[in-house]
Design a protein around this motif. Structure first.
Motif, PDB file in Angstrom:
ATOM      1  N   LEU A 176      -6.022  -4.683  20.072  1.00 39.75           N
ATOM      2  CA  LEU A 176      -6.932  -3.917  19.216  1.00 39.75           C
ATOM      3  C   LEU A 176      -6.289  -2.620  18.721  1.00 39.75           C
ATOM      4  CD1 LEU A 176     -10.288  -4.366  21.188  1.00 39.75           C
ATOM      5  CD2 LEU A 176      -9.592  -5.527  19.085  1.00 39.75           C
ATOM      6  N   LEU A 177      -5.413  -2.042  19.549  1.00 42.86           N
ATOM      7  CA  LEU A 177      -4.804  -0.770  19.179  1.00 42.86           C
ATOM      8  C   LEU A 177      -3.709  -0.922  18.126  1.00 42.86           C
ATOM      9  CD1 LEU A 177      -4.376   1.532  22.312  1.00 42.86           C
ATOM     10  CD2 LEU A 177      -5.601   2.022  20.204  1.00 42.86           C
ATOM     11  N   ILE A 178      -3.111  -2.114  18.004  1.00 41.15           N
ATOM     12  CA  ILE A 178      -2.020  -2.295  17.036  1.00 41.15           C
ATOM     13  C   ILE A 178      -2.470  -1.967  15.614  1.00 41.15           C
ATOM     14  CG2 ILE A 178      -0.579  -4.044  15.915  1.00 41.15           C
ATOM     15  CD1 ILE A 178      -0.033  -5.228  18.675  1.00 41.15           C
ATOM     16  N   PRO A 179      -3.527  -2.601  15.074  1.00 42.88           N
ATOM     17  CA  PRO A 179      -3.948  -2.233  13.713  1.00 42.88           C
ATOM     18  C   PRO A 179      -4.503  -0.817  13.616  1.00 42.88           C
ATOM     19  CG  PRO A 179      -5.490  -3.809  14.683  1.00 42.88           C
ATOM     20  CD  PRO A 179      -4.322  -3.721  15.612  1.00 42.88           C
ATOM     21  N   VAL A 180      -5.185  -0.362  14.666  1.00 45.54           N
ATOM     22  CA  VAL A 180      -5.749   0.995  14.645  1.00 45.54           C
ATOM     23  C   VAL A 180      -4.625   2.033  14.595  1.00 45.54           C
ATOM     24  CG1 VAL A 180      -7.088   2.689  15.962  1.00 45.54           C
ATOM     25  CG2 VAL A 180      -7.855   0.315  15.850  1.00 45.54           C
ATOM     26  N   THR A 181      -3.568   1.828  15.407  1.00 45.11           N
ATOM     27  CA  THR A 181      -2.440   2.762  15.418  1.00 45.11           C
ATOM     28  C   THR A 181      -1.727   2.788  14.073  1.00 45.11           C
ATOM     29  OG1 THR A 181      -2.139   2.372  17.796  1.00 45.11           O
ATOM     30  CG2 THR A 181      -0.301   3.371  16.611  1.00 45.11           C
ATOM     31  N   TYR A 195       0.814  -1.221   0.000  1.00 47.79           N
ATOM     32  CA  TYR A 195       0.000   0.000   0.000  1.00 47.79           C
ATOM     33  C   TYR A 195       0.848   1.271   0.000  1.00 47.79           C
ATOM     34  CZ  TYR A 195      -3.672  -3.343   1.087  1.00 47.79           C
ATOM     35  OH  TYR A 195      -4.538  -4.415   1.045  1.00 47.79           O
ATOM     36  N   ASP A 196       2.186   1.107  -0.193  1.00 54.03           N
ATOM     37  CA  ASP A 196       3.101   2.252  -0.278  1.00 54.03           C
ATOM     38  C   ASP A 196       2.932   3.173   0.931  1.00 54.03           C
ATOM     39  OD1 ASP A 196       5.105   3.790  -1.368  1.00 54.03           O
ATOM     40  OD2 ASP A 196       3.733   5.016  -2.559  1.00 54.03           O
ATOM     41  N   PHE A 247      -3.088   2.203  11.153  1.00 54.45           N
ATOM     42  CA  PHE A 247      -3.964   2.926  10.229  1.00 54.45           C
ATOM     43  C   PHE A 247      -3.866   4.425  10.462  1.00 54.45           C
ATOM     44  CE2 PHE A 247      -8.210   4.804   9.483  1.00 54.45           C
ATOM     45  CZ  PHE A 247      -8.264   4.636   8.101  1.00 54.45           C
ATOM     46  N   LEU A 248      -3.885   4.829  11.743  1.00 52.14           N
ATOM     47  CA  LEU A 248      -3.811   6.252  12.067  1.00 52.14           C
ATOM     48  C   LEU A 248      -2.470   6.849  11.662  1.00 52.14           C
ATOM     49  CD1 LEU A 248      -5.482   6.239  15.599  1.00 52.14           C
ATOM     50  CD2 LEU A 248      -6.426   7.215  13.501  1.00 52.14           C
ATOM     51  N   PRO A 266       4.952   2.883  13.434  1.00 45.39           N
ATOM     52  CA  PRO A 266       5.481   1.943  14.428  1.00 45.39           C
ATOM     53  C   PRO A 266       5.436   0.501  13.927  1.00 45.39           C
ATOM     54  CG  PRO A 266       3.269   2.661  15.040  1.00 45.39           C
ATOM     55  CD  PRO A 266       3.655   3.448  13.825  1.00 45.39           C
ATOM     56  N   LEU A 267       6.578  -0.162  13.939  1.00 41.03           N
ATOM     57  CA  LEU A 267       6.670  -1.584  13.591  1.00 41.03           C
ATOM     58  C   LEU A 267       7.446  -2.323  14.679  1.00 41.03           C
ATOM     59  CD1 LEU A 267       7.387  -1.362   9.732  1.00 41.03           C
ATOM     60  CD2 LEU A 267       5.240  -2.005  10.830  1.00 41.03           C
TER      61      LEU A 267
END
Length: 457
Positions: free
Chosen positions: A320-325, A71-72, A327-328, A339-340
């Protein structure tokens, strides 16, 4: 001194803590064999936690990097993770002396009754060294570096005293324990404020769902184990470029889901080892203090938040916050940090937020979401200064852990996203004279208030 303390820190928490606990246990009157066993349990807990968090990052990182590529999503600040931040912190003049200096400050504050916390969480002293190191490199002054580190240390001890009663009430078997880790403590004032605002919303108090309530309300969907599997499979599916690749990747997708489920299930079991090792030391310390100084002494043992990150609400909200963060991080205007490597640090945001929300999963999630949004901007803002420090350390040591890829700046979620780190840095570096005066005045006022509280009790 730098060589000596770099060697000691290089042993790692898994080796340092058993030694510290064994010596501490013998000093407070526990038999050597029992003290050694307690220390080894704590060491095994750190090893287990390192293995589990390593499993989390090693499993998620390839899938997340694939998502970034598809998704670049490349941003300008490269996630170095906490090991790089700790390496930068300790490979400086400030880091070389941070342990003896902070222990001396702790002793003075104990003797003057300005704190009740005996901070033996030596491994996490890298947080104080980190803020000192970044200030040192940006001001080119070791004095200002130590000023920032000591201010951070003193404020953390005061916050540990303040939060200790509610921490002990919320978590089982944590009597006599406080958490003097600045990353956790830096979020407490904002969590208190946001929690009060949420309480003012009509009907919000009826949405009080804790981890056990989630299991009852949602059944299997409320289990951290099952949520881990779902989130892992979802991220694995996003890492596929096409429907055909998705079909071919089903085994690896399911494997990632199982690994995420394993992380959610094993972390609570690992943290129980900390408690088993800590209990004899904690009990013996309280008995010794009561015997020598009376019950009014009421000192706290400062420990790592790793003791309690296995709480079900922490696991659910962090997951739950991992994918949301992620995306944000991509959609927020002005943010340059993705963050990775730091994702494992997400668990350490919540140990002191849960006592404030009383385990309410929805409240904790919303507070964590707001703090992570702000934290992403803090990391982006501090990235140029972190990069300067990391580059100098790499040029001197050739340590690959702190090497920043060409064309990127460096950053880390751990501590660099903390409001405490950001505020101390800018008050010391950006607002010269006035900023340090404000820090000294506010710290002195808080010490005076904390001393009054201690004397009254």
């Amino acid at each position: 001194m730098e060589a000596v303390f770099s060697y000691i820190i290089g042993l790692g928490a898994a080796v340092m803590m058993p030694i510290i606990f064994t010596i501490l246990g013998v000093c407070i009157g526990i038999k050597f064999s029992k003290a050694l066993k307690s220390g080894l349990y704590v060491g095994v807990g750190f090893v287990g936690l390192s293995v589990i968090t390593g499993l989390l990052t090693d499993s998620l990182s390839p899938a997340l990097k694939q998502v970034v590529e598809i998704y670049d999503l490349n941003l300008g600040v490269f996630d170095m993770g906490w090991p790089a931040a700790a390496a930068v912190a300790y490979n400086t003049s400030v880091g070389a002396f941070i342990i003896p200096v902070c222990l001396a400050v702790n002793l003075v504050l104990l003797l003057t009754r300005c704190t009740r916390t005996v901070n033996i969480d030596l491994w996490n002293y890298w947080h104080f060294a980190f803020i000192g190191a970044v200030v040192f490199y940006t001001t080119d002054s070791i004095a200002w570096g130590f000023f920032a580190a000591i201010i951070c240390y003193v404020l953390t001890l005061i916050a540990a005293d303040y939060t200790a009663p509610m921490f002990q009430r919320f978590y089982d078997k944590m009597d006599g324990i406080s958490i003097p880790q600045p990353f956790c403590q830096g979020f407490v004032p904002f969590a208190l404020l946001i929690n009060k605002v949420l309480d003012l919303i009509p009907g919000f108090d009826k949405l009080n769902i804790d981890a056990e309530g989630m299991k009852k309300k949602f059944g299997l969907l409320g289990e951290p184990l099952f949520l881990g599997v779902l989130v892992g499979c979802g991220i694995g599916a996003l890492a596929c470029r096409s429907g055909e690749e998705l079909v071919d990747s089903i085994p690896s997708i399911l494997g990632l889901g199982i690994k995420m489920g394993a992380v959610m299930e094993l972390i609570p079991r690992i943290t129980s080892l900390f408690i088993e090792g800590l209990r004899p030391i904690s009990d013996a310390t309280r008995e010794m203090i009561a015997r020598k100084f009376g019950d009014k002494a009421n000192l706290y043992i400062g420990m790592s938040p790793a003791l309690v990150i296995g709480h079900p609400a922490t696991l659910v909200v962090s997951l739950l916050l991992i994918p949301v963060t992620l995306f944000l991080a991509v959609i927020l205007p002005g943010n340059m940090f993705l963050p990775l490597a730091s994702l494992a640090g997400m668990f350490y945001v919540f140990p002191l937020i849960l006592p404030i929300t009383r385990g309410n999963v929805l409240k904790t999630f919303l507070i964590g979401l707001i703090l992570m949004i702000v934290g992403l901007y803090f990391v982006t803002n501090l990235a140029p200064y972190f990069t300067s420090a990391a580059t100098d350390v790499f040029n001197r040591t050739q340590d690959k852990a702190v090497r920043i890829p060409d064309g990127f700046q460096g950053g880390a979620l751990d501590f660099a996203s903390s409001p405490l780190a950001w505020a101390i840095f800018h008050l010391t570096h950006s607002i010269r004279i006035v900023g340090p005066c404000l820090l000294v005045a506010s710290t002195a006022a808080l010490l005076w208030w904390n001393r009054r509280v201690i004397n009254r009790k």
